[in-house]
Design a protein around this motif. Structure first.
Motif, PDB file in Angstrom:
ATOM      1  N   ILE A 283      90.352 -68.386 -30.725  1.00 42.22           N
ATOM      2  CA  ILE A 283      90.426 -66.956 -30.432  1.00 42.22           C
ATOM      3  C   ILE A 283      90.725 -66.237 -31.738  1.00 42.22           C
ATOM      4  O   ILE A 283      91.789 -66.422 -32.333  1.00 42.22           O
ATOM      5  CB  ILE A 283      91.524 -66.657 -29.383  1.00 42.22           C
ATOM      6  N   ALA A 284      89.801 -65.436 -32.202  1.00 41.98           N
ATOM      7  CA  ALA A 284      89.950 -64.730 -33.469  1.00 41.98           C
ATOM      8  C   ALA A 284      89.613 -63.261 -33.247  1.00 41.98           C
ATOM      9  O   ALA A 284      89.062 -62.871 -32.221  1.00 41.98           O
ATOM     10  CB  ALA A 284      89.055 -65.344 -34.545  1.00 41.98           C
ATOM     11  N   GLY A 285      89.935 -62.452 -34.236  1.00 38.81           N
ATOM     12  CA  GLY A 285      89.614 -61.043 -34.125  1.00 38.81           C
ATOM     13  C   GLY A 285      90.542 -60.180 -34.938  1.00 38.81           C
ATOM     14  O   GLY A 285      91.383 -60.669 -35.708  1.00 38.81           O
ATOM     15  N   TYR A 286      90.408 -58.883 -34.755  1.00 37.02           N
ATOM     16  CA  TYR A 286      91.198 -57.907 -35.497  1.00 37.02           C
ATOM     17  C   TYR A 286      92.647 -57.974 -35.041  1.00 37.02           C
ATOM     18  O   TYR A 286      92.949 -58.354 -33.903  1.00 37.02           O
ATOM     19  CB  TYR A 286      90.647 -56.502 -35.263  1.00 37.02           C
ATOM     20  N   THR A 287      93.564 -57.606 -35.931  1.00 39.02           N
ATOM     21  CA  THR A 287      94.973 -57.615 -35.562  1.00 39.02           C
ATOM     22  C   THR A 287      95.253 -56.609 -34.449  1.00 39.02           C
ATOM     23  O   THR A 287      94.670 -55.524 -34.407  1.00 39.02           O
ATOM     24  CB  THR A 287      95.848 -57.290 -36.790  1.00 39.02           C
ATOM     25  N   ASN A 288      96.119 -56.994 -33.539  1.00 35.48           N
ATOM     26  CA  ASN A 288      96.537 -56.166 -32.402  1.00 35.48           C
ATOM     27  C   ASN A 288      95.392 -55.875 -31.435  1.00 35.48           C
ATOM     28  O   ASN A 288      95.420 -54.873 -30.716  1.00 35.48           O
ATOM     29  CB  ASN A 288      97.140 -54.837 -32.883  1.00 35.48           C
ATOM     30  N   ALA A 289      94.392 -56.764 -31.399  1.00 35.77           N
ATOM     31  CA  ALA A 289      93.295 -56.587 -30.448  1.00 35.77           C
ATOM     32  C   ALA A 289      93.611 -57.222 -29.095  1.00 35.77           C
ATOM     33  O   ALA A 289      92.878 -57.007 -28.133  1.00 35.77           O
ATOM     34  CB  ALA A 289      92.004 -57.188 -31.006  1.00 35.77           C
ATOM     35  N   GLY A 290      94.688 -58.019 -29.017  1.00 39.72           N
ATOM     36  CA  GLY A 290      95.076 -58.638 -27.757  1.00 39.72           C
ATOM     37  C   GLY A 290      94.745 -60.115 -27.677  1.00 39.72           C
ATOM     38  O   GLY A 290      94.546 -60.642 -26.582  1.00 39.72           O
ATOM     39  N   LYS A 291      94.728 -60.818 -28.812  1.00 42.77           N
ATOM     40  CA  LYS A 291      94.373 -62.246 -28.815  1.00 42.77           C
ATOM     41  C   LYS A 291      95.425 -63.088 -28.102  1.00 42.77           C
ATOM     42  O   LYS A 291      95.101 -63.960 -27.296  1.00 42.77           O
ATOM     43  CB  LYS A 291      94.190 -62.722 -30.267  1.00 42.77           C
ATOM     44  N   SER A 292      96.702 -62.830 -28.409  1.00 41.26           N
ATOM     45  CA  SER A 292      97.771 -63.604 -27.765  1.00 41.26           C
ATOM     46  C   SER A 292      97.823 -63.321 -26.274  1.00 41.26           C
ATOM     47  O   SER A 292      98.057 -64.232 -25.461  1.00 41.26           O
ATOM     48  CB  SER A 292      99.117 -63.284 -28.426  1.00 41.26           C
ATOM     49  N   SER A 293      97.612 -62.071 -25.882  1.00 45.69           N
ATOM     50  CA  SER A 293      97.591 -61.732 -24.450  1.00 45.69           C
ATOM     51  C   SER A 293      96.451 -62.456 -23.745  1.00 45.69           C
ATOM     52  O   SER A 293      96.605 -62.943 -22.615  1.00 45.69           O
ATOM     53  CB  SER A 293      97.447 -60.219 -24.272  1.00 45.69           C
ATOM     54  N   ARG A 338      90.876 -54.856 -42.218  1.00 40.89           N
ATOM     55  CA  ARG A 338      89.978 -54.422 -43.295  1.00 40.89           C
ATOM     56  C   ARG A 338      90.613 -54.744 -44.642  1.00 40.89           C
ATOM     57  O   ARG A 338      91.810 -54.542 -44.853  1.00 40.89           O
ATOM     58  CB  ARG A 338      89.734 -52.908 -43.216  1.00 40.89           C
ATOM     59  N   HIS A 339      89.783 -55.220 -45.560  1.00 46.39           N
ATOM     60  CA  HIS A 339      90.237 -55.545 -46.915  1.00 46.39           C
ATOM     61  C   HIS A 339      91.416 -56.509 -46.879  1.00 46.39           C
ATOM     62  O   HIS A 339      92.448 -56.292 -47.523  1.00 46.39           O
ATOM     63  CB  HIS A 339      90.626 -54.276 -47.687  1.00 46.39           C
ATOM     64  N   LEU A 340      91.288 -57.575 -46.082  1.00 47.46           N
ATOM     65  CA  LEU A 340      92.334 -58.590 -46.037  1.00 47.46           C
ATOM     66  C   LEU A 340      92.523 -59.163 -47.438  1.00 47.46           C
ATOM     67  O   LEU A 340      91.561 -59.582 -48.077  1.00 47.46           O
ATOM     68  CB  LEU A 340      91.952 -59.710 -45.062  1.00 47.46           C
ATOM     69  N   PRO A 341      93.749 -59.147 -47.969  1.00 45.99           N
ATOM     70  CA  PRO A 341      93.962 -59.605 -49.346  1.00 45.99           C
ATOM     71  C   PRO A 341      93.431 -61.010 -49.586  1.00 45.99           C
ATOM     72  O   PRO A 341      93.620 -61.911 -48.763  1.00 45.99           O
ATOM     73  CB  PRO A 341      95.490 -59.550 -49.495  1.00 45.99           C
ATOM     74  N   HIS A 342      92.777 -61.179 -50.717  1.00 42.06           N
ATOM     75  CA  HIS A 342      92.206 -62.486 -51.047  1.00 42.06           C
ATOM     76  C   HIS A 342      93.294 -63.547 -51.145  1.00 42.06           C
ATOM     77  O   HIS A 342      93.068 -64.711 -50.798  1.00 42.06           O
ATOM     78  CB  HIS A 342      91.448 -62.380 -52.373  1.00 42.06           C
ATOM     79  N   GLN A 343      94.483 -63.142 -51.620  1.00 39.89           N
ATOM     80  CA  GLN A 343      95.574 -64.114 -51.722  1.00 39.89           C
ATOM     81  C   GLN A 343      95.931 -64.691 -50.356  1.00 39.89           C
ATOM     82  O   GLN A 343      96.250 -65.873 -50.236  1.00 39.89           O
ATOM     83  CB  GLN A 343      96.817 -63.455 -52.342  1.00 39.89           C
ATOM     84  N   LEU A 344      95.873 -63.865 -49.319  1.00 40.18           N
ATOM     85  CA  LEU A 344      96.198 -64.353 -47.985  1.00 40.18           C
ATOM     86  C   LEU A 344      95.136 -65.306 -47.466  1.00 40.18           C
ATOM     87  O   LEU A 344      95.446 -66.306 -46.826  1.00 40.18           O
ATOM     88  CB  LEU A 344      96.355 -63.172 -47.024  1.00 40.18           C
ATOM     89  N   VAL A 345      93.875 -64.999 -47.752  1.00 40.85           N
ATOM     90  CA  VAL A 345      92.804 -65.890 -47.306  1.00 40.85           C
ATOM     91  C   VAL A 345      92.962 -67.260 -47.944  1.00 40.85           C
ATOM     92  O   VAL A 345      92.802 -68.300 -47.293  1.00 40.85           O
ATOM     93  CB  VAL A 345      91.429 -65.279 -47.630  1.00 40.85           C
ATOM     94  N   GLN A 375      85.783 -52.778 -36.697  1.00 44.31           N
ATOM     95  CA  GLN A 375      86.592 -53.980 -36.551  1.00 44.31           C
ATOM     96  C   GLN A 375      85.720 -55.233 -36.524  1.00 44.31           C
ATOM     97  O   GLN A 375      86.036 -56.241 -37.169  1.00 44.31           O
ATOM     98  CB  GLN A 375      87.416 -53.900 -35.264  1.00 44.31           C
ATOM     99  N   ILE A 376      84.618 -55.160 -35.776  1.00 37.06           N
ATOM    100  CA  ILE A 376      83.716 -56.314 -35.689  1.00 37.06           C
ATOM    101  C   ILE A 376      83.171 -56.668 -37.065  1.00 37.06           C
ATOM    102  O   ILE A 376      83.141 -57.842 -37.463  1.00 37.06           O
ATOM    103  CB  ILE A 376      82.576 -56.024 -34.696  1.00 37.06           C
ATOM    104  N   ALA A 377      82.754 -55.654 -37.827  1.00 37.58           N
ATOM    105  CA  ALA A 377      82.200 -55.903 -39.165  1.00 37.58           C
ATOM    106  C   ALA A 377      83.251 -56.501 -40.094  1.00 37.58           C
ATOM    107  O   ALA A 377      82.955 -57.429 -40.871  1.00 37.58           O
ATOM    108  CB  ALA A 377      81.651 -54.600 -39.749  1.00 37.58           C
ATOM    109  N   ALA A 378      84.499 -55.996 -40.025  1.00 36.78           N
ATOM    110  CA  ALA A 378      85.553 -56.510 -40.902  1.00 36.78           C
ATOM    111  C   ALA A 378      85.868 -57.967 -40.586  1.00 36.78           C
ATOM    112  O   ALA A 378      86.064 -58.785 -41.493  1.00 36.78           O
ATOM    113  CB  ALA A 378      86.813 -55.654 -40.759  1.00 36.78           C
ATOM    114  N   VAL A 379      85.910 -58.314 -39.306  1.00 39.18           N
ATOM    115  CA  VAL A 379      86.220 -59.699 -38.925  1.00 39.18           C
ATOM    116  C   VAL A 379      85.085 -60.632 -39.345  1.00 39.18           C
ATOM    117  O   VAL A 379      85.329 -61.750 -39.833  1.00 39.18           O
ATOM    118  CB  VAL A 379      86.472 -59.790 -37.410  1.00 39.18           C
TER     119      VAL A 379
END
Length: 499
Positions: A283-293, A338-345, A375-379
């Motif tokens: 289960i992946a996606g944008y933050t706070n999209a409801g993945k854990s729920s 959006r623009h997830l830091p490269h260091q985190l990746v 959101q879809i494009a960023a993910v």
């Protein structure tokens, strides 16, 4: 980002010393033990501090003292960091710029700050010296002075020179989007692996941005040992900034070794699932999209659910079964932005491999967000970066109970392979499960076997790992037809029925 209090230690110590030396003039005198008890008085105001006395009891500026009587201790009010947001709009529409600034405000509030103001400008490219240009910097300095802001947050990754120039001109702390996200990750990391991954990302970011007050980090080391460099130094002439950078590199190397060992444990668990031919759903996606729920709704996992950005950093894997008994795993992963830091990746590479190695991705989208397509494009950009672009994907449009029906219809038309659900109300969950079961990889070998009753374990394994077409109990055993993996088909070879 959160300041525990607005408390000045030196001022408090000075005030305490003055109090003890009877030099503190507050209009308050030592109580007379022979005086009548205020509670015995008929005057209802006796024993209460008037307004002037309350102000005199404020020994430190910016502390709020709310006293009901003179015996109570001071109550210091928690003060959040006060920030001003700054953005540079180089491409896209005005709505894109506004959405980006709104997301930056949510990130700042998640980190523990109070947003006072936000400005953004249209430029062909960010200014190489100050990110926003000289004129805008002067206007920003006036806003900072007028609002009393402590920090300026820029919606982009600043070069070390831009960071230094802005701080010199604004006279307040300046952070960029990358530092803000790293701070949120540091607050939310709970597991040992998550904390090590965040610390590694922070050190990689910090290494190029070391800066001291004045010439502090440019001073050369002294001492008599090792040619004037002190114990552990590289010799005379080494500066403090070089020493600090060397220590950071040593710490980074240590963290990478620790993460490599943790990655070995994760790989072992993943290989065990592969050996048993257990399909994996991520289960992946944008933050706070409801993945854990969604994970809780699909599997009853009971993981943390919070209306906050990056509330979940550590992946959670749960074992579940299809309607016909096949076993598969479902994993919740860290959210993207959006623009997830490269260091985190890079730091979260082992965690993100759960997505790249999955057999199916449930891409969760917030249907109530103003820009779900963005959101879809960023993910999907992150999917490409972690080599997960080729994994089969199902778009799960969540929060149907709060979304605009026109937006849902637009998304369904744009993404035909999608399903609309509400993890909160349970709407569409059955349809989503059916879609997942239909997309799971099917066993490759067809079989027709008569399994004796003494091999009930083999029938159970067919239920868990295979796909049953028909099942019949006969006098000689259990007649089963269906599909199985090559390994399971090998175990059934002795019981195959000739056509």
């Amino acid at each position: 980002m959160t300041n525990a209090s607005d408390f000045n230690l030196d001022a408090e110590l000075d005030a305490t010393s003055a109090w003890e030396n009877d030099e503190f003039e507050s209009g308050y005198a030592e109580p007379d033990l022979d005086a009548p008890d205020p509670e015995d008085s008929d005057d209802p105001t006796t024993g209460q501090l008037d307004l002037a006395e309350r102000h005199q009891l404020r020994r430190v500026a910016s502390l709020r003292t709310e006293l009901e009587d003179i015996t109570e201790v001071e109550y210091r009010q928690l003060r959040l960091e006060r920030v001003v947001l700054v953005g540079v709009w180089t491409e896209g529409t005005v709505a894109d710029a506004e959405n980006s600034m709104a997301e930056l405000a949510l990130l700042a509030e998640t980190a523990g700050s109070e947003v006072l103001d936000a400005i953004y400008q249209r430029r062909q490219s960010p200014d190489p010296a100050t990110y926003i240009g000289r004129g805008k910097t002067e206007g920003l300095a006036e806003i900072v002075a007028a609002t009393g802001a402590d920090t300026v947050i820029c919606d982009g990754e600043l070069a070390p020179s831009q960071l230094r120039n802005l701080e010199d001109r604004l006279k307040v702390k300046v952070v960029d989007r990358t530092a803000l996200i790293l701070d949120i990750f540091a607050q939310h990391a709970k597991s040992k692996e998550g904390q090590a991954q965040v610390e590694l990302a922070q050190l990689q970011y910090m290494k190029q941005r070391l800066r001291g007050w004045g010439g502090n980090l440019s001073r050369q080391v002294g001492g008599r040992v090792a040619g004037g460099a002190g114990i552990g130094g590289r010799g005379p002439g080494e500066t403090k900034i070089e020493t600090d950078r060397r220590r950071i590199n040593t710490k980074i190397a240590k963290l990478r070794r620790e993460l490599k060992e943790m990655k070995g444990t994760r790989d072992t668990k993943r290989q065990e699932r592969r050996r048993h031919q257990i399909p994996a759903v991520a289960i992946a996606g944008y933050t706070n999209a409801g993945k854990s729920s969604l994970l809780n709704r699909l599997t009853g996992a009971g993981v943390l659910v919070e209306d906050s950005l990056f509330a979940t950093l550590d992946p959670t894997t749960r074992r579940t079964t299809t309607a016909d008994g096949r076993v598969y795993t479902m994993s919740d992963t860290v959210g993207f932005v959006r623009h997830l830091p490269h260091q985190l990746v890079e730091a979260f590479r082992s965690t993100l491999e759960e997505v790249a190695d999955a057999d199916l991705i449930l891409h969760v989208v917030d249907g109530s967000h103003p820009d779900p397509e963005g959101q879809i494009a960023a993910v999907r950009e992150v999917f490409a970066e972690i080599d997960a672009a080729g994994v089969p994907e199902i778009i799960v449009i969540n929060k149907a109970d709060a979304a605009d029906p026109l937006v849902l219809a637009r998304l369904r038309q744009r993404e035909p392979h999608s399903v609309v659900v509400s993890a909160r109300t349970g709407e569409g969950i059955a349809e989503a499960l059916a879609l997942v079961e239909g997309e799971l990889p099917r066993p490759s070998v067809e079989f027709d076997a008569l399994v004796p009753y003494s091999r009930g374990d083999l029938v159970n394994k067919i239920h868990q790992q295979g796909e049953i077409g028909s099942l019949e109990h006969t006098a000689d055993g259990t007649r089963v037809t269906g599909r199985a993996s090559e390994a399971l088909a090998g175990e059934l070879a002795d019981f195959l029925v000739s056509p």
